[in-house]
Enzyme design. Structure first.
Site, short mmCIF file in Angstrom:
data_model
loop_
_atom_site.label_atom_id
_atom_site.label_comp_id
_atom_site.label_asym_id
_atom_site.label_seq_id
_atom_site.Cartn_x
_atom_site.Cartn_y
_atom_site.Cartn_z
N PRO A 51 41.61 -47.64 -21.34
CA PRO A 51 41.09 -47.28 -22.60
C PRO A 51 41.82 -47.22 -23.77
O PRO A 51 42.92 -46.94 -23.72
CB PRO A 51 40.73 -45.92 -22.34
CG PRO A 51 40.63 -46.09 -20.62
CD PRO A 51 41.57 -46.90 -20.27
N GLU A 52 41.11 -47.57 -24.99
CA GLU A 52 41.99 -47.77 -26.11
C GLU A 52 41.61 -46.48 -27.09
O GLU A 52 40.61 -45.66 -26.68
CB GLU A 52 41.90 -49.10 -26.97
CG GLU A 52 42.42 -50.31 -26.01
CD GLU A 52 42.37 -51.48 -26.75
OE1 GLU A 52 42.45 -51.55 -27.91
OE2 GLU A 52 42.29 -52.74 -25.93
#
Length: 283
Positions: free
Chosen positions: A2-3
């Site tokens: 996840p960014e």
């Protein structure tokens, strides 16, 4: 992994159920995730009130009234899922703990928030709140790309003298916090910059376009609930939808979407990661 948009989406989903609320009980189902839990984790978290729920880079930070900050890193597959929460659309009937529910926070108002992580690449730690930003993994992080302080001048200072490709530099968390493979590729396409261009040799006008492209890409991704490619879920269990708006990521061999461009999206490998760009309009 996840960014920034995925982590920010989770933060916003958790806020109504956790911010200002007391954690009646924290339950730890195993001794470790990517690394061991802090000593006496359950005892130190149970009974505390969440004063503030924030994000720094790709980390969730829960500032507790005990003077500690609970740091949560989602890793590759970590999810924070809410059950029995009163506010808004996050109501789900309570079920038995799922497989891979490794930590459960039982809130004073009846909500239950589970940290579910099939691959166990996530992590939790407890840091002193007044020193959290100076300790790993927060120490040394670059500017937040959605803060007012992030502009072309700030980015130029971080890139000065760097010979590494701009795509690789953007994924360095010391340059920009929270940016990763997907959104670096998308922002570079919007700015018309080749991912292989040396980071320290990008002119002022291009850096202006790039900082704006980073901001626009991240804001649109957050509004869409992030990108769900494999594991990401919002706190209410729903998928994100920004993957349907990708211009280059995962589109190898497809036509470029820039109006007037006849190019075809190409995949290369940079730093061991797939990188996507249009060689016709990204220079």
């Amino acid at each position: 992994m996840p960014e920034l948009p995925e982590v920010e989406t989770v933060r916003r989903g958790l806020a109504p159920a956790m911010e200002g609320r007391r954690i009646a009980r924290a339950r730890q189902m195993r001794p470790d995730l990517r690394r061991p839990f802090p000593p006496d984790f359950e005892l130190r978290v149970s009974g505390t009130r969440v004063l503030r729920l924030r994000r720094r880079g790709k980390c969730l930070l829960l500032d507790l009234d005990s003077g500690q900050t609970l740091l949560i890193h989602l890793g590759m597959s970590g999810r924070m899922l809410i059950e029995d929460a009163a506010p808004g659309a996050f109501h789900h009937q309570r079920a038995a703990p799922r497989r891979h529910d490794h930590v459960v926070f039982e809130m004073e108002h009846g909500a239950r928030i589970a940290f579910n992580d099939a691959r166990r690449f996530g992590a939790m730690d407890l840091l002193p709140t007044d020193r959290a930003e100076s300790l790993p993994p927060l120490a040394g992080l670059g500017p937040e790309p959605l803060d007012d302080s992030f502009d072309a001048a700030a980015l130029r200072a971080r890139l000065a003298g760097r010979r590494t490709p701009i795509k690789t530099a953007l994924m360095d968390q010391r340059v920009v916090a929270g940016l990763g493979n997907i959104y670096a590729s998308e922002a570079l396409w919007r700015a018309g910059i080749a991912p292989s261009r040396p980071a320290g040799r990008i002119g002022a006008a291009r850096l202006e376009r790039l900082t704006q492209a980073i901001r626009d890409t991240l804001r649109e991704a957050i509004a869409a609930g992030g990108s769900s490619l494999r594991d990401h879920r919002q706190a209410n269990g729903e998928l994100g939808y920004f993957q349907h708006a990708f211009a280059v990521y995962g589109r190898e061999g497809l036509p470029c979407l820039r109006p007037g461009c006849a190019g075809t999206i190409r995949r290369t490998v940079q730093g061991g990661r797939s990188s996507f760009h249009c060689p016709a309009c990204q220079r």
